[in-house]
Scaffold this motif. Structure first.
Motif, PDB file in Angstrom:
ATOM      1  N   VAL A  55       0.845  -1.204   0.000  1.00 61.21           N
ATOM      2  CA  VAL A  55       0.000   0.000   0.000  1.00 61.21           C
ATOM      3  C   VAL A  55       0.876   1.247   0.000  1.00 61.21           C
ATOM      4  O   VAL A  55       0.612   2.206  -0.730  1.00 61.21           O
ATOM      5  CB  VAL A  55      -0.966   0.000   1.207  1.00 61.21           C
ATOM      6  N   LEU A  56       1.932   1.229   0.796  1.00 61.85           N
ATOM      7  CA  LEU A  56       2.825   2.387   0.848  1.00 61.85           C
ATOM      8  C   LEU A  56       3.458   2.677  -0.503  1.00 61.85           C
ATOM      9  O   LEU A  56       3.723   3.838  -0.831  1.00 61.85           O
ATOM     10  CB  LEU A  56       3.907   2.165   1.908  1.00 61.85           C
ATOM     11  N   GLY A  57       3.677   1.642  -1.289  1.00 64.64           N
ATOM     12  CA  GLY A  57       4.232   1.830  -2.626  1.00 64.64           C
ATOM     13  C   GLY A  57       3.318   2.614  -3.548  1.00 64.64           C
ATOM     14  O   GLY A  57       3.751   3.102  -4.593  1.00 64.64           O
ATOM     15  N   LEU A  58       2.060   2.759  -3.151  1.00 60.36           N
ATOM     16  CA  LEU A  58       1.091   3.507  -3.960  1.00 60.36           C
ATOM     17  C   LEU A  58       1.061   4.996  -3.617  1.00 60.36           C
ATOM     18  O   LEU A  58       0.209   5.724  -4.111  1.00 60.36           O
ATOM     19  CB  LEU A  58      -0.311   2.901  -3.765  1.00 60.36           C
ATOM     20  N   MET A  68       8.752   4.572   6.003  1.00 59.87           N
ATOM     21  CA  MET A  68       8.204   3.307   6.474  1.00 59.87           C
ATOM     22  C   MET A  68       8.674   2.143   5.596  1.00 59.87           C
ATOM     23  O   MET A  68       8.979   1.062   6.096  1.00 59.87           O
ATOM     24  CB  MET A  68       6.675   3.380   6.525  1.00 59.87           C
ATOM     25  N   VAL A  69       8.754   2.387   4.295  1.00 59.96           N
ATOM     26  CA  VAL A  69       9.212   1.341   3.378  1.00 59.96           C
ATOM     27  C   VAL A  69      10.696   1.062   3.589  1.00 59.96           C
ATOM     28  O   VAL A  69      11.127  -0.094   3.555  1.00 59.96           O
ATOM     29  CB  VAL A  69       8.905   1.711   1.912  1.00 59.96           C
ATOM     30  N   ALA A  84       9.230  -4.420   0.046  1.00 61.82           N
ATOM     31  CA  ALA A  84       9.818  -3.099   0.259  1.00 61.82           C
ATOM     32  C   ALA A  84      10.648  -2.677  -0.949  1.00 61.82           C
ATOM     33  O   ALA A  84      10.593  -1.521  -1.368  1.00 61.82           O
ATOM     34  CB  ALA A  84      10.669  -3.090   1.526  1.00 61.82           C
ATOM     35  N   ALA A  85      11.398  -3.603  -1.526  1.00 61.68           N
ATOM     36  CA  ALA A  85      12.202  -3.280  -2.710  1.00 61.68           C
ATOM     37  C   ALA A  85      11.301  -2.842  -3.862  1.00 61.68           C
ATOM     38  O   ALA A  85      11.582  -1.857  -4.544  1.00 61.68           O
ATOM     39  CB  ALA A  85      13.053  -4.475  -3.118  1.00 61.68           C
ATOM     40  N   ALA A  86      10.201  -3.562  -4.055  1.00 63.73           N
ATOM     41  CA  ALA A  86       9.253  -3.204  -5.115  1.00 63.73           C
ATOM     42  C   ALA A  86       8.621  -1.837  -4.818  1.00 63.73           C
ATOM     43  O   ALA A  86       8.478  -1.003  -5.714  1.00 63.73           O
ATOM     44  CB  ALA A  86       8.178  -4.273  -5.241  1.00 63.73           C
ATOM     45  N   ALA A  87       8.261  -1.612  -3.559  1.00 60.92           N
ATOM     46  CA  ALA A  87       7.640  -0.344  -3.176  1.00 60.92           C
ATOM     47  C   ALA A  87       8.617   0.816  -3.359  1.00 60.92           C
ATOM     48  O   ALA A  87       8.227   1.899  -3.794  1.00 60.92           O
ATOM     49  CB  ALA A  87       7.148  -0.407  -1.737  1.00 60.92           C
ATOM     50  N   LEU A  88       9.888   0.588  -3.034  1.00 57.88           N
ATOM     51  CA  LEU A  88      10.884   1.645  -3.230  1.00 57.88           C
ATOM     52  C   LEU A  88      10.984   2.021  -4.706  1.00 57.88           C
ATOM     53  O   LEU A  88      11.161   3.190  -5.040  1.00 57.88           O
ATOM     54  CB  LEU A  88      12.245   1.220  -2.690  1.00 57.88           C
ATOM     55  N   GLY A  89      10.858   1.036  -5.572  1.00 60.10           N
ATOM     56  CA  GLY A  89      10.836   1.324  -7.003  1.00 60.10           C
ATOM     57  C   GLY A  89       9.637   2.171  -7.381  1.00 60.10           C
ATOM     58  O   GLY A  89       9.754   3.132  -8.144  1.00 60.10           O
ATOM     59  N   GLN A  90       8.479   1.841  -6.825  1.00 59.16           N
ATOM     60  CA  GLN A  90       7.269   2.608  -7.100  1.00 59.16           C
ATOM     61  C   GLN A  90       7.363   4.029  -6.535  1.00 59.16           C
ATOM     62  O   GLN A  90       6.801   4.965  -7.100  1.00 59.16           O
ATOM     63  CB  GLN A  90       6.045   1.910  -6.508  1.00 59.16           C
ATOM     64  N   LEU A  91       8.046   4.145  -5.411  1.00 67.11           N
ATOM     65  CA  LEU A  91       8.180   5.447  -4.759  1.00 67.11           C
ATOM     66  C   LEU A  91       9.326   6.264  -5.346  1.00 67.11           C
ATOM     67  O   LEU A  91       9.541   7.398  -4.948  1.00 67.11           O
ATOM     68  CB  LEU A  91       8.413   5.264  -3.248  1.00 67.11           C
ATOM     69  N   HIS A  92      10.048   5.660  -6.272  1.00 68.20           N
ATOM     70  CA  HIS A  92      11.225   6.288  -6.864  1.00 68.20           C
ATOM     71  C   HIS A  92      12.208   6.683  -5.768  1.00 68.20           C
ATOM     72  O   HIS A  92      12.729   7.795  -5.754  1.00 68.20           O
ATOM     73  CB  HIS A  92      10.850   7.499  -7.729  1.00 68.20           C
TER      74      HIS A  92
END
Length: 101
Positions: A55-58, A68-69, A84-92
């Motif tokens: 969710v945080l990745g969004l 948090m990620v 978390a790695a995927a979310a960091l990618g989404q969060l740039h």
């Protein structure tokens, strides 16, 4: 098929998106939404932590989400670290590249 995002996180995400920045009466709802996400990211259940991180990745551009990620990126469980790695990618999260190494 089990949904990827639990209803509580989906609700929290909706509140974060729908609540306008600085609009009257929305600060409490935003705080409640962040609390729901925070609880999920800190759950004992690996699945709930993974879903909370997803969710945080969004939330690109949100400093709190990025923090948090980044914390989840050093979780003891591989599934949480992968989310978390995927979310960091989404969060740039370019500032987090070294953390991923």
């Amino acid at each position: 098929m089990k949904p990827l995002i639990p209803k509580t996180c989906a609700l929290a995400f909706s509140i974060l998106i729908l609540a306008g920045h600085g609009a009257t009466g929305t600060d409490t709802r935003r705080d409640q939404a962040w609390e729901i996400i925070r609880v999920n990211v800190n759950e004992k259940s690996v699945d709930k932590r993974v879903q909370g991180v997803r969710v945080l990745g969004l939330l690109p551009g949100d400093r709190r989400a990025l923090q948090m990620v980044e914390k989840a990126a050093v979780d003891e469980k591989l599934d949480v670290r992968a989310a978390a790695a995927a979310a960091l990618g989404q969060l740039h999260g370019k500032s987090s590249v070294e953390l991923l190494h």
